[in-house]
Design an enzyme around this catalytic site. Structure first.
Site, mmCIF file in Angstrom:
data_model
loop_
_atom_site.group_PDB
_atom_site.id
_atom_site.type_symbol
_atom_site.label_atom_id
_atom_site.label_comp_id
_atom_site.label_asym_id
_atom_site.label_seq_id
_atom_site.Cartn_x
_atom_site.Cartn_y
_atom_site.Cartn_z
ATOM 1 N N TYR A 35 17.564 3.718 16.336
ATOM 2 C CA TYR A 35 18.351 4.273 17.439
ATOM 3 C C TYR A 35 19.345 3.235 17.987
ATOM 4 O O TYR A 35 20.542 3.493 18.125
ATOM 5 C CB TYR A 35 17.423 4.754 18.570
ATOM 6 C CG TYR A 35 18.193 5.187 19.789
ATOM 7 C CD1 TYR A 35 18.708 6.473 19.872
ATOM 8 C CD2 TYR A 35 18.450 4.297 20.830
ATOM 9 C CE1 TYR A 35 19.453 6.871 20.959
ATOM 10 C CE2 TYR A 35 19.197 4.680 21.927
ATOM 11 C CZ TYR A 35 19.696 5.970 21.986
ATOM 12 O OH TYR A 35 20.442 6.346 23.059
ATOM 13 N N GLU B 62 21.010 -0.717 25.947
ATOM 14 C CA GLU B 62 20.046 0.032 25.132
ATOM 15 C C GLU B 62 18.631 -0.533 25.283
ATOM 16 O O GLU B 62 17.667 0.212 25.334
ATOM 17 C CB GLU B 62 20.456 0.022 23.649
ATOM 18 C CG GLU B 62 21.751 0.761 23.364
ATOM 19 C CD GLU B 62 21.713 2.233 23.760
ATOM 20 O OE1 GLU B 62 20.600 2.789 23.866
ATOM 21 O OE2 GLU B 62 22.784 2.818 23.993
ATOM 22 N N CYS C 52 23.013 29.270 20.034
ATOM 23 C CA CYS C 52 21.746 28.552 20.250
ATOM 24 C C CYS C 52 20.552 29.486 19.976
ATOM 25 O O CYS C 52 20.371 30.495 20.651
ATOM 26 C CB CYS C 52 21.681 28.017 21.677
ATOM 27 S SG CYS C 52 20.080 27.275 22.042
ATOM 28 N N THR D 45 2.539 4.840 30.386
ATOM 29 C CA THR D 45 2.649 5.947 29.430
ATOM 30 C C THR D 45 1.282 6.418 28.920
ATOM 31 O O THR D 45 0.984 7.590 28.922
ATOM 32 C CB THR D 45 3.556 5.553 28.245
ATOM 33 O OG1 THR D 45 4.681 4.898 28.784
ATOM 34 C CG2 THR D 45 3.995 6.764 27.455
#
Ligand code: SF4
Length: 356
Positions: free
Chosen positions: A125, A42, A213, A305
Site C-alpha cells: 500500500y 502514510e 453499483c 485492536t
C-alpha cells in the site's frame, strides 16, 4: 468473478470526473510530491484516522523538515512526538528507515515500486502511494477503503482478508487504475472511500458510480465487504504502581516485543486476571521488603485492536535506598518526566497527579 468491461470503464471514468470537479477533501499532505512527506503521512495514517494523524504529521514535518533531520533525531525526541499515536513499532521502523535512506541511499528514496517495497515498514500500500504520488508510477493503492468501494460497486462477496480475496482485489484495483494519472486516481479512490462510500451510512445519493453499483441496486451495502477472520480479543490486566521517593519517581522502559515498545512506564505487575490491592501488595512484598502502604488510585479500560486492557493504578512512597522489585528501572525527578515518552493512559494518570 465476472465483471463486464463497461462496468469497469464506467467506474474509472466517473471516479476521475468526480475527483476533478467535486472532490474537495482537504488534507495537509494532499498534492504533496516530496517522497519523504508522503512516506511520513502514510506511516502516521496506518491504523490512524486522518483527523487524528493531522497534528502529528504537522509536528513531524515542522520539527524534522527533511529525512536527514529525522535520521539525526534522538530516538527519545521522535518517540515523544509520536506519543499518543500507539503502535510504537511504526515509529521505531520509521526511524530505522529514515537512517537507512539518509546514510545508505544518500538521502534519496528509491524511485521504483520494488525498491520502495524493500524498505523496512513499507508494504504494497505505502509503496504504491509513494510510487504514484511522488514518481507517477502506475501502481494502485489497496487498503480498507478500496476493499469497501470495490466490493460494493462490483458486488464482490469474496472475503477481502482471504488469500483469494487479496489477490482478486489487488488485480482488480490495478486493472481499474488510470495509469496515466495514477496519483490522481489513487487520491480519488481513497477520498471516495473516506467521504462518500463510508463504512456506515454511505452517501449513495451523491456517489458518482451509483448508476452501476451492484450493492446499491441489490440492497447489499450493509453486507459488504465480507471479512472472514474475526481475531479474538485478548484480555489483559495491568497493575501499575507509582513508586515515589520525595520528588523522585520510579520509571522503566518497555523493551519486550509487546505493545508500547520503547516507551516508558511505571512499575508494572501484569496478572492473569483482575486482582485486589491486598493480592498486589502481597506479590510486591514477596520480592522486596516494603513496609509502606499501597494506595489505590483508580482504574480504566483501554481497548486496542485485539486487546482489552484493564489498567489499575496504585501509588506507594518508599525510600530510594530500596529498589522496587525487578531492578530494571531508574529514579527520575518529577520535573524530568516530560522528557520521556509514556503510553497515553500513563500520561493521563501522571497529569492527574500533577507531574506534568
Ligand atoms: S452507490 Fe453507495 S455503496 Fe455504491 S459505491 Fe457509491 S457510495 Fe458506495
Amino acid at each position: 468473478m465476472e465483471t463486464d468491461k463497461g462496468q469497469k470503464a464506467f467506474f474509472t471514468k466517473r471516479l476521475m470526473q468526480w475527483h476533478d470537479t467535486e472532490n474537495n477533501r482537504s488534507l495537509p499532505w494532499k498534492e504533496e510530491k516530496d517522497p519523504y512527506r508522503i512516506w511520513l503521512s502514510e506511516i502516521i495514517l496506518q491504523q490512524t484516522r486522518s483527523e487524528q494523524g493531522r497534528p502529528y504529521y504537522l509536528n513531524f514535518t515542522t520539527t524534522y523538515p527533511t529525512i536527514q533531520d529525522l535520521a539525526d533525531a534522538p530516538d527519545e525526541a521522535a518517540f515523544r512526538i509520536w506519543q499518543g499515536l500507539g503502535y510504537y513499532n511504526r515509529c521505531k521502523n520509521m526511524l530505522a528507515t529514515a537512517r537507512y535512506i539518509a546514510h545508505d541511499l544518500g538521502g534519496k528514496f528509491p524511485q521504483s515500486y520494488e525498491g520502495l517495497l524493500a524498505l523496512k515498514g513499507i508494504g504494497p500500500y505505502t509503496a504504491a502511494a509513494i510510487g504514484s504520488f511522488a514518481f507517477g508510477l502506475p501502481h494502485a493503492v489497496v487498503d480498507g477503503n478500496v476493499y469497501r468501494v470495490l466490493s460494493r460497486y462490483f458486488g464482490i462477496e469474496v472475503p477481502s482478508d482471504s488469500t483469494e480475496g487479496k489477490k482478486l482485489f489487488f488485480e482488480l484495483a490495478n486493472e481499474l487504475l488510470d495509469k496515466k494519472r495514477s496519483a490522481a486516481y489513487n487520491q480519488a479512490i481513497m477520498d471516495h472511500g473516506a467521504t462518500v462510500c463510508t463504512p456506515a451510512a454511505p452517501k449513495c445519493h451523491i456517489c458518482p458510480v451509483q448508476e452501476k453499483c451492484v450493492a446499491y441496486h441489490n440492497g447489499l451495502i450493509a453486507l459488504l465487504p465480507v471479512r472472514s477472520k474475526k481475531q479474538a480479543v485478548r484480555n489483559r490486566y495491568f497493575n501499575y504502581i507509582l513508586f515515589t521517593s520525595g520528588d523522585d519517581v520510579w520509571i522503566m522502559k518497555r523493551d519486550g516485543k509487546d505493545i508500547w515498545q520503547n516507551l516508558y512506564e511505571l512499575y508494572l505487575y501484569e496478572s492473569d486476571q483482575t486482582i485486589t490491592k491486598q493480592q498486589l501488595a502481597k506479590k510486591i512484598k514477596e520480592s522486596v521488603d516494603i513496609s509502606s502502604e499501597l494506595e489505590y488510585e483508580g482504574v480504566l479500560t483501554q481497548r486496542l485492536t485485539h486487546q482489552l486492557i484493564e489498567i489499575k493504578f496504585y501509588s506507594m512512597e518508599i525510600s530510594t535506598t530500596l529498589k522496587p522489585p525487578e531492578n530494571e528501572g531508574r529514579w527520575v525527578n518529577q520535573s524530568m518526566l516530560k522528557n520521556f515518552a509514556f503510553p497515553k493512559s500513563i500520561v493521563s494518570f501522571l497529569e492527574k497527579k500533577l507531574y506534568f
